[in-house]
Structures are given as structure tokens and as C-alpha cells.
Design an enzyme around this catalytic site. Sequence first.
Site, PDB file in Angstrom:
ATOM      1  N   GLU A 193       0.833  -1.040  -0.018  1.00 17.00           N
ATOM      2  CA  GLU A 193       0.080  -0.020  -0.082  1.00 17.00           C
ATOM      3  C   GLU A 193       0.873   1.238   0.021  1.00 17.00           C
ATOM      4  O   GLU A 193       0.404   2.197   0.921  1.00 17.00           O
ATOM      5  CB  GLU A 193      -0.991   0.017   1.306  1.00 17.00           C
ATOM      6  CG  GLU A 193      -1.839  -1.131   1.143  1.00 17.00           C
ATOM      7  CD  GLU A 193      -2.758  -1.090   2.435  1.00 17.00           C
ATOM      8  OE1 GLU A 193      -2.690  -0.438   3.367  1.00 17.00           O
ATOM      9  OE2 GLU A 193      -3.644  -2.211   2.229  1.00 17.00           O
ATOM     10  N   SER A 217     -20.898  48.360  -0.171  1.00  8.12           N
ATOM     11  CA  SER A 217     -20.664  47.744  -1.540  1.00  8.12           C
ATOM     12  C   SER A 217     -22.343  47.970  -2.318  1.00  8.12           C
ATOM     13  O   SER A 217     -22.404  49.173  -2.368  1.00  8.12           O
ATOM     14  CB  SER A 217     -20.427  46.317  -1.675  1.00  8.12           C
ATOM     15  OG  SER A 217     -20.290  45.794  -2.770  1.00  8.12           O
ATOM     16  N   GLU A 222      -5.728 -10.831  -0.908  1.00  2.83           N
ATOM     17  CA  GLU A 222      -6.717 -10.604   0.258  1.00  2.83           C
ATOM     18  C   GLU A 222      -8.188 -10.525  -0.242  1.00  2.83           C
ATOM     19  O   GLU A 222      -8.907  -9.777   0.274  1.00  2.83           O
ATOM     20  CB  GLU A 222      -6.394  -9.553   0.832  1.00  2.83           C
ATOM     21  CG  GLU A 222      -4.881  -9.335   1.312  1.00  2.83           C
ATOM     22  CD  GLU A 222      -4.574  -8.067   1.720  1.00  2.83           C
ATOM     23  OE1 GLU A 222      -5.421  -7.390   2.373  1.00  2.83           O
ATOM     24  OE2 GLU A 222      -3.372  -7.689   1.800  1.00  2.83           O
TER      25      GLU A 222
HETATM   26  C1  XIL Z   1      -6.114  -6.323   8.376  1.00  2.00           C
HETATM   27  C2  XIL Z   1      -6.349  -7.710   9.228  1.00  2.00           C
HETATM   28  O1  XIL Z   1      -6.997  -8.250   8.785  1.00  2.00           O
HETATM   29  C3  XIL Z   1      -6.816  -7.057  10.490  1.00  2.00           C
HETATM   30  O2  XIL Z   1      -7.111  -8.105  11.599  1.00  2.00           O
HETATM   31  C4  XIL Z   1      -5.884  -6.162  11.135  1.00  2.00           C
HETATM   32  O3  XIL Z   1      -6.579  -5.272  12.360  1.00  2.00           O
HETATM   33  C5  XIL Z   1      -5.854  -4.911  10.126  1.00  2.00           C
HETATM   34  O4  XIL Z   1      -5.305  -5.456   8.968  1.00  2.00           O
HETATM   35  N1  XIL Z   1      -4.933  -4.733   3.671  1.00  2.00           N
HETATM   36  C6  XIL Z   1      -3.810  -5.712   4.083  1.00  2.00           C
HETATM   37  C7  XIL Z   1      -4.003  -6.599   5.254  1.00  2.00           C
HETATM   38  O5  XIL Z   1      -2.797  -5.627   3.495  1.00  2.00           O
HETATM   39  O6  XIL Z   1      -2.757  -6.633   6.143  1.00  2.00           O
HETATM   40  C8  XIL Z   1      -5.176  -5.906   6.146  1.00  2.00           C
HETATM   41  O7  XIL Z   1      -5.183  -6.830   7.219  1.00  2.00           O
HETATM   42  C9  XIL Z   1      -6.230  -5.604   5.561  1.00  2.00           C
HETATM   43  C10 XIL Z   1      -6.043  -4.599   4.360  1.00  2.00           C
END
Ligand code: XIL
Length: 737
Positions: free
Chosen positions: A150, A640, A257
Amino acid sequence: MKKIVFVLLLPVLALQVSAQSLKDVFAKDFLMGVSLSGRNVRNVAEQDLIRKEFNSVTCENAMKPASLHPSPNVWRWEEADRIANFCRENGIKMRGHCLVWHNQFSDWMLYDENGNFVDKEVFYARLKDHIQTVMNRYKDVIYAWDVVNEAMSDGGTNPYRESKLYQLCGDEFIAKAFQFAREADPKAVLFYNDYNECDRRKSRNIYNMVLKMRSNGVPIDGIGMQGHYNIYGPTEKEVDDALNLYKTVVKHIHVTELDIRVNAEMGGQLRFSREGAAVTDSVKQHLADQYARVFNVFRKHKDVVDCVTFWNLGDRDSWLGAANYPLPFDSEYKPKLAYEYIKDMKPAKWAMPDKPKPDPNRQRQQRRGGFGGFGPQKPPFKPELAFPEMPGIKEDFVPSEMNQPGQQYPQVNSQGYARFRVEAPEAQEVVVSLGLGGQGGTKLKKTYDGSWVGTTAGPMDEGFHYYHLTVDGGTLNDPGTNNYYGSTRWESGIEIPAHDRDFYAMKNVPHGFVQQVLFWSESTKQCRRAFVYTPPSYGKNAKERFPVLYLQHGWGEDETAWSNQGHANLIMDNLIAEGKVKPFIIVMTYGMTNEIQFGGLGGFTAEGFEKVLVDELVPYIDSHFMTKADKWNRAMAGLSMGGMETKTITLRRPEVFGSYGLLSGGQYEPADIKDKKQVKLIFQSCGSKEQPDRIKQSTENLKAAGFNAHGYISEGTAHEFLTWRRSLYQMAQLLFK
Ligand code: XIL
């Protein structure tokens, strides 16, 4: 005989199909992965499910820097080791997540003991040690790493996220992290990982960054698409476009993810509502359909997609909360309709639903800060991170006095700089209309917590300024400030404390009243409104009568302006307390100035307003208040366009008003006034930044012609309210004497 064989075979086939799992079905396409917590691998039933369905595992949190390496020389391996050992024992491969991220990071790496940034070389040495220690420990089981997570922004002008890492190192930290990772394990496949990766703009930025890095020899092997989607998007085309783009720059793509929300939020920001939707049959179908769509695209790109990982095992584990119903397995780890659609490679049954209109109740709750009780919270706002020190700018900013109660922004400093902060995490561009002449305002920058911040490029004039925000092209008020009726609407306002602000300060002196008066206007066939200031002594002596000033606002404003932003009542109270004026009444009503476009003054005669004022309001005031109801005790002034009205009306109706005031509103010339005896006092003023010579000249001319004329120039101000506050202060001392 043939018939019998057929009948016997059927149940066997059915059994085989259901015995197949995700990893079997996609064996030829890609690995099927899941993210796990230590709890998942301690539970026997969950272990079985993991073994059955998946052949790749990611630690949900256990391998993040904050978990593994919370402070220098402190390592916490237990949870990560437990998950890694489970994978080792079961022959499951692992993706490592993650080595560098602005969240859940070992922030200590960036700072010295006093909380200041370390030299970036010191940071790199710490990072290298971290990356190499972690990668070496899990080399045998981890085949791929999310090296940087990110690093790209979600909007704004900078493609990079302006995190602490970026503030210290620019984009160099990305290159360094990949180099350290390659050195630690030359065989690991190294990924850059991000969310909203199918967004057209963000995918471009990710692509450009990876391309730039790779051309500079930075060993980025793959792109991780987080895949935090929802049932309303992305479309197949958007996923397809992103994959097509990414595959031109890397050979490996992992969906890292994957989860699909049933609400309309999207992405990987650690700030979201945990609300889902009622899980109706149609929601179940939409979820199944969206999984079907995205898997269809992933399969199409199986030449580059080599792993698809779900973010969590079942809904009960989901970081989004079970109400979001995001995974193929429900809260009891039972397969959902979505699971069937994925495994059987079914096509989507229905079209993608339309994105719901934002629910005002939910938005209200969000405004109150209602982001799920247990979920990840927004990082606290730290001005020192958002506003790095700027040479020459004093860090003594305080909230503007025009702010809503408790609002910290906008702020002003002792030099007159204004500083803004606006929460608009999804916006692409936020501009404040206030800035310095001709520069089109102040462009805000997105900061690490999703808010937008900025400081004016130079000090502002003292006094009150109207302003607004432009967020992605739309005009909005700043929710930090009170609103003031300005350019024909309620606008935001900010106050740069003026050195002479004492004359309009709210003090412990006797205060008069500003009351709302509703009067019937026959000429316009409606009830109209005026605000009437009566001095503190009004009514104390039943017989005492007072002179009256009819005081007009400018174009774009209305009858609220003189007391709200003009502080006319406070100016009078202070003057009266100091014995500098003879108390008088002020009447402020709407001058109907906004009915014509600004600039289109050619045909403006103020005739309609003259009727309302002279024939309706003046008699009303004289019959409802203790006024001295004669011309010599009646004045008219305006700022004005209200000055233009004053000039026109006083000249047309000399029998009504005995004193005239034009505040940045033009001037009288001797020839304008037919009868020298018709006027007792002429007051004319403007700011020093508003061509003051015209006021000076005409006042000289009037004096030379024998009029009682006074000119006043407000130093260092333009066509704004400090000019008019000061003008009223001066004029009031001359009136009715
Ligand atoms: C999230 C986890 O799932 C949570 O348990 C934690 O509190 C915060 O992080 N993008 C990512 C992950 O790369 O690491 C994140 O995971 C979700 C968003």
C-alpha cells in the site's frame, strides 16, 4: 446391463464432485490460499478445513512488523511460528505478509528516542536487519513475500501515499525494501501489494511505479491485487483491465486478500463501517455472482495469476465483521452458495446490482464517529506528521474564532497564515477557495490518515474572509466553521485576528439587543424580515426616543450579515460603553441585491427596495420602536451594493434621510446633491486596497463645496468585512451629533 452400470455410477460421481475442494478444482490454474490467525490453526475442525481446501497460507497479522518486531531487539515469533509450523507439517506453502507497510509497522524504526525522524540511512539499516531476520527464519516455507504494501495514494495529486515512510525517504524506501528482500532470499517471489487495484487511476499509478522501479533494476517480481471487493463492483471488465495492465510489467500476479462485502464499501483502508446487510436470498445470490465473475476473470489470466488467497477462513474470522458476509464459508465454516459458484465455475446468474444510494442514517452515524466498536480504528491525527515544518511559518496555529464549537480546523497563526484540514478520505482533489490573489486558492494534500490538509501560501489580510471548498469539482462548505450568508448562500468563514480587534470584541459591557422583526410588505405581498439593534439604554426610560440608522449589506449577503460577520451590535455596545457615541438604533434588512447577477448592475434602480424600505419598513419601525421619527434623526448607509442603494435612495428621497454613508460603495459628488441643506453628514470609506484615491478625492470635493463630509480609509484591507467594521466604528461616532 448397460443401464445398471449407469445407475450405479451416478452416486459415485456425485460424491467425487463434492469431495473435490477449491485447491483441487483450481489445481491446474493457481494455488488457493487463505489468511489465518493462530486461533485457526489451534482448532482441529478448522485445521481440517484448511488442509482440505487450501494449498497456500498467509498470516493475517502475525508476520506484520508490528506483531513480530514491536521494539528494537524485541521479537515475538510465537504466533507466526505456530502458523508456519502448521504449514510445514502439512506441506502447505506460505505467502509472507508483509515487510513494509505504513500500518501495523515497527514505527520505532523511523524515529529516534526524542520522536524525531532518524537519518534515512539509520532507518534503512534497521529495515534491512528486520527484513533479513524475518525472511531467513521462514525461507524453507515461504515462497513469496509482500515486500511493500500500500505505498500508493487513493487520490490527490501525489501518486504516492504520503506516509511517514514516504515523508522520510520519498519512494526510495520501496526500492531499498525490495533490494534487501532479494539479498535475503534470492528464490522468493517478491510482490508489491495494494488495494483498489482495479481502480483506473490507482492501477495506473501502481503500474507506473512498478515500471519505474523495474527499469531501475529494483527486483519486483509480482503485483499483489488485494481484492477487497463488494457485490457492486468491480466489474469483470475492470478486473480484466487491471490484469491486462499489470501483466505487461510483471510475470506474477497474486490475488492476495480476496473478500466481497455485501455493503457498498471497498478497499483495504483500516477504516470502514462494520455494517453489512440483511443476508437475504438475493444477497446470497449477488455474492455468489460476484465471486463467479471475478474467478472467471482470474481463470482467464491463469498464465500470470498463480495464487488466489481469501482474506480469512470464514465469516466469523473476517476483519470486515460477519455482518458483511464476505467469504465463501459462513460463520460456522459451512460453504455458502458462493462456494458452489466458485468451485463449480458457474457463471453469474443475475446482473450486477446498482450501487445503493448512501443511507443518510448511516452517514449521520459515521459523522458522529461511529466506526464499528471493535474494528480497526482510524489512526489519531498528528499535526506534526501532516504539516511538516515550513521555513518562516510560526507553529502557533489556533482554531479560528469562527469555528463551530470544538472544531480544531481551520486554524490561524500569529502571522495570518490559515491552515485547513478536511476529512474526505475518498476524494481525489480538495481545494480551499481562500489563498492568495489569483492563485485559485489553496490545494490541500491528502495525509496519512485520509484527511486533506494545507496551509495558505502566504499570510492573509486581517479580518473576516468567506470561503468554500471544492471537493472533486463540487462546491461545499468546510464543516469546521460556522456559516455566514455570503455569495448568495451560507458560506464558511474564517477570522484572521486583526491587531485592532478590540473595538468589535465581545466584552463585559452592557449589551443591546438584536431582535428579529417580521413586517408585512404590501408592495411585495410578503412578510419580510429585519434585524433591529437597540442600544443597552433602550427602554430603560419609557420616554426616551432614539435616532435610527438603516444599514445595508452588500451583494450576495442578506439582513444577517451586519450582525453575524459585521459585529455591528458589538461595535455599538463598545462605543456606547466608552461614551464615544450617542446611542442609536440600527435597522438591517434585506436589500434585494441578490435578485440581479453580480456585475449586471446597469439596470439596477433599487426601486423595489426603495418602496419596501421607505414606504413600508420606516413607518413600521417608527410605529413599533421609540424612534425620533424625523429625517435629521434618520440615516442610511450601506456597504458595497448596499452603498449603491444608499446613494440612489437618499438622492431620490431627500425628505427621508438626513445623513448618508457609503462603505466601499461609491461616492457622492457635489453635483449629485441638489440642495446642500438636505444632508447633515456624508461619510465615505473603503479599504486601502480598494482604490482609496477616489474616496479621498470626492470627499475633498464635497468639503470644498461646503458639505460636512468625512472620508475614511481602512489600512491594509480590501473589499471585506474588516473594512466595513472599521467604517461603522468611525461613522457611528459622527452620526446624529
Ligand atoms: C487487516 C487484518 O485483517 C486485521 O485483523 C487488522 O486489524 C488490520 O489489517 N490490507 C492488508 C491487510 O494488507 O494486512 C489488512 O489486514 C487488510 C487490508
